[in-house]
Scaffold this active site. Structure first.
Site, short mmCIF file in Angstrom:
data_model
loop_
_atom_site.label_atom_id
_atom_site.label_comp_id
_atom_site.label_asym_id
_atom_site.label_seq_id
_atom_site.Cartn_x
_atom_site.Cartn_y
_atom_site.Cartn_z
N ARG A 129 -6.94 12.94 0.99
CA ARG A 129 -5.86 13.39 1.88
C ARG A 129 -4.50 12.81 1.49
NH1 ARG A 129 -7.34 10.14 7.38
NH2 ARG A 129 -9.30 11.24 7.09
N HIS A 130 -4.49 11.65 0.81
CA HIS A 130 -3.19 11.14 0.33
C HIS A 130 -3.24 10.86 -1.17
CE1 HIS A 130 -5.18 7.44 1.59
NE2 HIS A 130 -4.84 7.56 2.86
N THR A 183 -7.15 6.72 10.26
CA THR A 183 -6.99 5.63 9.31
C THR A 183 -8.28 4.82 9.32
OG1 THR A 183 -5.63 3.72 8.70
CG2 THR A 183 -5.85 4.17 11.06
N THR A 184 -8.34 3.75 8.53
CA THR A 184 -9.56 2.94 8.48
C THR A 184 -9.68 2.18 9.80
OG1 THR A 184 -9.01 2.69 6.16
CG2 THR A 184 -10.84 1.38 6.97
N HIS A 210 -5.64 3.72 -1.65
CA HIS A 210 -6.97 4.10 -1.15
C HIS A 210 -7.25 5.54 -1.57
CE1 HIS A 210 -9.70 4.50 2.71
NE2 HIS A 210 -10.34 4.82 1.60
N ASP A 251 -0.15 4.51 -0.03
CA ASP A 251 -0.85 5.73 0.38
C ASP A 251 0.07 6.74 1.07
OD1 ASP A 251 -3.16 4.50 -0.46
OD2 ASP A 251 -3.98 4.18 1.55
N HIS A 252 0.95 6.23 1.92
CA HIS A 252 1.70 7.16 2.77
C HIS A 252 2.91 7.78 2.09
CE1 HIS A 252 -1.28 6.74 5.71
NE2 HIS A 252 -1.14 5.42 5.74
N ARG A 285 -9.27 8.29 -0.91
CA ARG A 285 -10.25 8.71 0.10
C ARG A 285 -11.11 9.83 -0.45
NH1 ARG A 285 -8.89 6.79 5.60
NH2 ARG A 285 -10.62 8.10 6.24
N HIS A 325 -3.81 -4.37 7.80
CA HIS A 325 -3.92 -3.18 8.65
C HIS A 325 -3.00 -3.28 9.85
CE1 HIS A 325 -5.26 0.56 10.35
NE2 HIS A 325 -5.85 0.80 9.20
N GLY A 326 -2.03 -2.39 9.87
CA GLY A 326 -1.12 -2.30 11.01
C GLY A 326 -0.04 -3.35 11.07
N GLU A 336 -8.76 0.69 -3.19
CA GLU A 336 -9.59 0.76 -1.97
C GLU A 336 -10.48 1.98 -2.03
OE1 GLU A 336 -7.48 0.84 1.67
OE2 GLU A 336 -6.48 -1.04 1.27
N GLU A 350 -11.35 -9.12 3.25
CA GLU A 350 -10.07 -8.79 3.85
C GLU A 350 -10.32 -8.59 5.34
OE1 GLU A 350 -7.39 -6.22 1.81
OE2 GLU A 350 -6.48 -5.51 3.68
N ARG A 367 3.90 18.84 1.61
CA ARG A 367 4.48 20.03 1.01
C ARG A 367 3.72 20.49 -0.24
NH1 ARG A 367 9.76 21.61 2.71
NH2 ARG A 367 9.54 21.46 4.95
N ASN A 424 0.86 -1.19 0.00
CA ASN A 424 0.00 0.00 0.00
C ASN A 424 0.90 1.25 0.00
OD1 ASN A 424 -1.40 2.28 1.12
ND2 ASN A 424 -3.06 0.92 1.73
N GLY A 452 1.02 -1.34 4.34
CA GLY A 452 1.43 -0.02 3.86
C GLY A 452 2.26 0.77 4.83
N HIS A 453 1.62 1.25 5.90
CA HIS A 453 2.25 2.24 6.78
C HIS A 453 3.61 1.79 7.28
CE1 HIS A 453 2.79 4.57 10.54
NE2 HIS A 453 2.34 5.55 9.78
N1 PXP Z 1 -5.99 -3.10 4.04
C1 PXP Z 1 -6.95 -2.16 4.05
C2 PXP Z 1 -8.30 -2.53 3.59
C3 PXP Z 1 -6.67 -0.83 4.47
O1 PXP Z 1 -7.65 0.09 4.49
C4 PXP Z 1 -5.35 -0.51 4.84
C5 PXP Z 1 -5.02 0.89 5.25
O2 PXP Z 1 -5.26 1.75 4.20
C6 PXP Z 1 -4.39 -1.52 4.78
C7 PXP Z 1 -4.73 -2.81 4.41
C8 PXP Z 1 -2.95 -1.25 5.12
O3 PXP Z 1 -2.82 -0.87 6.44
P1 PXP Z 1 -1.43 -0.33 6.96
O4 PXP Z 1 -1.14 0.92 6.19
O5 PXP Z 1 -1.68 -0.08 8.40
O6 PXP Z 1 -0.42 -1.38 6.69
#
Ligand code: PXP
Length: 249
Positions: A54-55, A105-106, A48, A14-15, A50, A199-200, A75, A156, A23, A12, A221-222
């Site tokens: 935002r990203h 976050t989600t 994702h 996004d970040h 959104r 997630h996480g 997403e 998921e 910036r 992912n 992702g993060h």
């Molecule tokens: N899966 C889904 C459905 C998510 O919404 C996210 C966060 O956008 C992730 C996975 C990835 O989560 P993380 O960025 O915490 O790894």
């Protein structure tokens, strides 16, 4: 013993966009990160879009559709605007997530059971367009049953509560979350649903989830983007891949 299916890693990005947007310019470029992740062995890219942008931006999605040779997992919230965007691009996969403007976050899974009719109508055109539809839910049998009834091909499972419990040293709660994730992976698989998770997840938390035989894909992702600051994106992805493969072996 029957060999386990290879576990896919969706990265992912996004970040990367979060840092860029801090910036307001064009750097760092999420597309460059996506291409690098692809070269490093990612099996897919997740982004994702959104509602508040935002990203990831609309232009990022256009670019990802153009440059990627691996699947894009798009997403999105269950809104008309997002449905139109998805139908225009027809990405390989669409993952429906809950979205609240005030959240960082989600935060939780989608309430499929409460909105079954609405979601069934919402995903039907996406499926007809050839997208593999995934629903992001908690490890809860009621939500899994509803996801199957509305015609989702994939669920998921939200691993956030498991990862938070681990990070906060609440190990009993963490282990209880793991049991639910394991049992619900097996249950969803028995209904014919493909099971993903995310997630996480970090180097510390990925292996117990990667070891569940029914889980086919992890979306991370993060942690990967954060760790890439110190190690670089390619070695970070290689290490995640190694841990996943080790857990799976
Ligand atoms: N899966 C889904 C459905 C998510 O919404 C996210 C966060 O956008 C992730 C996975 C990835 O989560 P993380 O960025 O915490 O790894």
């Amino acid at each position: 013993m029957k060999p386990l299916n290879k576990l896919r890693l969706g990265v992912n990005i996004d970040h990367v966009a979060t840092v860029r947007n801090a910036r307001g310019g064009a750097y760092p470029d999420p597309l460059r990160a996506a291409k690098l992740a692809q070269e490093a062995g990612a099996d897919g890219i997740t982004a994702h879009l959104r509602e508040d942008r935002r990203h990831i931006s609309d232009a990022d999605i256009d670019g990802l559709m153009d440059v990627l040779s691996i699947p894009l997992n798009f997403e999105m919230a269950a809104t008309q605007e997002m449905q139109q965007i998805a139908l225009r691009h027809k990405p390989h996969a669409v993952c429906i997530v809950p979205e609240k403007r005030e959240e960082r976050t989600t935060e939780g899974g989608l309430e499929v059971a409460r909105e079954e009719n609405k979601l069934a109508h919402f995903i039907a055109p996406l499926r007809e367009a050839g997208c593999r539809v995934s629903i992001f839910i908690a490890a809860d049998q009621k939500q899994i049953d509803a996801a199957a009834r509305i015609g989702a091909q994939v669920i998921e499972l939200h691993t956030g509560a498991y990862c938070d419990a681990h990070a906060e040293g609440r190990f009993e709660a963490r282990d209880a979350e793991l049991v639910s994730l394991r049992d619900m992976s097996a249950y969803a698989n028995s209904l014919g649903l493909e099971v993903h998770a995310g997630h996480g997840l970090t180097y510390d938390t990925v292996q117990p989830i990667a070891a569940f035989p029914e889980v086919m894909e992890l979306n991370i992702g993060h942690f990967i983007i954060g760790e890439a600051i110190f190690r670089g994106l390619t070695p970070t992805i290689h290490e995640m891949r190694r841990l996943m493969d080790e857990a799976r072996a």
